[in-house]
Design an enzyme around this catalytic site. Sequence first.
Site, PDB file in Angstrom:
ATOM      1  N   ARG A 109      64.365  59.015  24.850  1.00 38.98           N
ATOM      2  CA  ARG A 109      65.227  58.463  25.899  1.00 38.98           C
ATOM      3  C   ARG A 109      65.020  56.975  26.159  1.00 38.98           C
ATOM      4  O   ARG A 109      63.902  56.469  26.056  1.00 38.98           O
ATOM      5  CB  ARG A 109      64.998  59.230  27.202  1.00 38.98           C
ATOM      6  CG  ARG A 109      65.498  60.655  27.110  1.00 38.98           C
ATOM      7  CD  ARG A 109      65.131  61.476  28.324  1.00 38.98           C
ATOM      8  NE  ARG A 109      65.710  62.822  28.216  1.00 38.98           N
ATOM      9  CZ  ARG A 109      65.191  63.793  27.444  1.00 38.98           C
ATOM     10  NH1 ARG A 109      64.091  63.573  26.748  1.00 38.98           N
ATOM     11  NH2 ARG A 109      65.773  64.969  27.382  1.00 38.98           N
ATOM     12  N   HIS A 134      68.283  60.037  21.973  1.00 40.50           N
ATOM     13  CA  HIS A 134      68.372  60.183  20.523  1.00 40.50           C
ATOM     14  C   HIS A 134      69.482  59.351  19.879  1.00 40.50           C
ATOM     15  O   HIS A 134      70.224  59.831  19.019  1.00 40.50           O
ATOM     16  CB  HIS A 134      68.523  61.658  20.156  1.00 40.50           C
ATOM     17  CG  HIS A 134      67.309  62.495  20.462  1.00 40.50           C
ATOM     18  ND1 HIS A 134      66.029  61.998  20.438  1.00 40.50           N
ATOM     19  CD2 HIS A 134      67.184  63.819  20.811  1.00 40.50           C
ATOM     20  CE1 HIS A 134      65.176  62.972  20.739  1.00 40.50           C
ATOM     21  NE2 HIS A 134      65.841  64.069  20.982  1.00 40.50           N
ATOM     22  N   HIS A 208      63.746  65.808  13.886  1.00 43.20           N
ATOM     23  CA  HIS A 208      63.815  66.780  14.981  1.00 43.20           C
ATOM     24  C   HIS A 208      63.816  68.217  14.458  1.00 43.20           C
ATOM     25  O   HIS A 208      64.632  69.034  14.880  1.00 43.20           O
ATOM     26  CB  HIS A 208      65.055  66.495  15.836  1.00 43.20           C
ATOM     27  CG  HIS A 208      64.919  66.863  17.270  1.00 43.20           C
ATOM     28  ND1 HIS A 208      64.569  68.131  17.690  1.00 43.20           N
ATOM     29  CD2 HIS A 208      65.077  66.120  18.392  1.00 43.20           C
ATOM     30  CE1 HIS A 208      64.535  68.151  19.008  1.00 43.20           C
ATOM     31  NE2 HIS A 208      64.830  66.947  19.465  1.00 43.20           N
ATOM     32  N   ASP A 280      58.102  69.224  27.394  1.00 43.10           N
ATOM     33  CA  ASP A 280      59.089  68.288  26.845  1.00 43.10           C
ATOM     34  C   ASP A 280      58.525  66.890  27.121  1.00 43.10           C
ATOM     35  O   ASP A 280      59.112  66.105  27.846  1.00 43.10           O
ATOM     36  CB  ASP A 280      60.454  68.496  27.510  1.00 43.10           C
ATOM     37  CG  ASP A 280      61.583  67.809  26.751  1.00 43.10           C
ATOM     38  OD1 ASP A 280      61.283  67.003  25.846  1.00 43.10           O
ATOM     39  OD2 ASP A 280      62.761  68.068  27.077  1.00 43.10           O
ATOM     40  N   GLU A 346      57.841  65.939  17.563  1.00 44.88           N
ATOM     41  CA  GLU A 346      58.587  64.759  17.124  1.00 44.88           C
ATOM     42  C   GLU A 346      57.660  63.547  17.209  1.00 44.88           C
ATOM     43  O   GLU A 346      57.371  63.066  18.304  1.00 44.88           O
ATOM     44  CB  GLU A 346      59.810  64.553  18.024  1.00 44.88           C
ATOM     45  CG  GLU A 346      60.740  65.733  18.100  1.00 44.88           C
ATOM     46  CD  GLU A 346      61.497  65.804  19.430  1.00 44.88           C
ATOM     47  OE1 GLU A 346      62.199  64.839  19.774  1.00 44.88           O
ATOM     48  OE2 GLU A 346      61.376  66.823  20.131  1.00 44.88           O
TER      49      GLU A 346
END
Length: 382
Positions: A109, A134, A208, A280, A346
């Site tokens: 982000r 992304h 990803h 996350d 990631e």
Amino acid sequence: MKRSVLWVTIAGAVLMTTMAASGATAKPGSTKKSSFGKTPDGEAVDLYTLTNKNGVEAEITTYGGSVVSLKVPDRNGKLGDVVLGFDSVEGYETNTSYIGALIGRYGNRIGHALFKLDGKTYTLAKNNGENTLHGGTKGFNKAVWAAKEAPAKDGQALELTYLSKDGEEGFPGNLHVRVIYTLEDSNALKIEYSATTDKDTVLNLTNHSYFNLAGPGSGDILGHMLMINAAKFTPVDLGLIPTGELRDVAGTPFDFRKATEIGSRINSDDEQIKLGGGYDHNFVLNRKPGEPISLAARVVEPKTKRVLEVWTTEPGVQFYTGNFLDGTLTGKGGISYTKRSAFCLETQHFPDSPNKPEFPSTELKPGQRYHTTTIYKFSTEK
Ligand code: GLA
């Protein structure tokens, strides 16, 4: 000794099967190209199948440079797929979960869809609430990449290239991007990213892939054992933008310094877990001085005993537990992708770095060459 004899036999059997099926001459591995369909604009999309000398196989499509499947052995030597993906290009065009794809120009982000560089403010697409996620509306995951086989010493390699034009998705500079996937004979998938620009810009490239080491469709990933080589993580706000703090993992559900079940603390009453709807978050990787590439994470699946190690030159890794998967996506073989049925690791620079001067820089200038490497290594345990 016994084991090496067995290996020779297995390798021989695989080779013979391959030869019988294709009539090809004996060779240790192969790369094959086939059609994967067309985009709505009529652009042809290809699928490359890389097979190493052990029969381990990676399918990669030119659409988004996405890893479509990855078949690696379990504890009994049985090959099985360990990533989510789709049977044809349509799945990749329509999904909004970035399944298996290359991510750019900026992975993760950028807060308020804005950043300043050299005193100028750049405005991006708000495709994730107030923020850019992304790369924006049409990130590198939605591009058709040029592809060609590349030389590799111990494996099979595929080179993908893409020109992201000056101003694309609001980012400055013509950016020439090259990604080389190498399926190594050691059963590792190496990803090397490089890029050059003709204007000052920012970038953060990643892949990803969603992993389930027991195989897609085998249920959730909460029983996988995970180690993340990080003493700190970057806590986030409501929009999942880092606050700027580097927080100790000690005493929190983010402490994966010793292998721990992914699910053991995922529903805990922790502010950060609640904000993420699970995990996350970006972890700040430990690195020994002078170490060119470091172990970021290690995952073991208890039934198949498959092991995934993630090695990277990047300073961070986003650990994401598929919290937004809700069963509405149907992947390969008609399997629906339910909540937490896969996890992502990631590798990356930290989210929102262009607005956080205290974070490692994501700037690239003309004359410089961006170069990062991430390796997904597969093995098994007893
Ligand atoms: C990243 C983000 C998540 C989510 C997924 C894609 O991992 O951090 O919040 O957007 O991509 O669904």
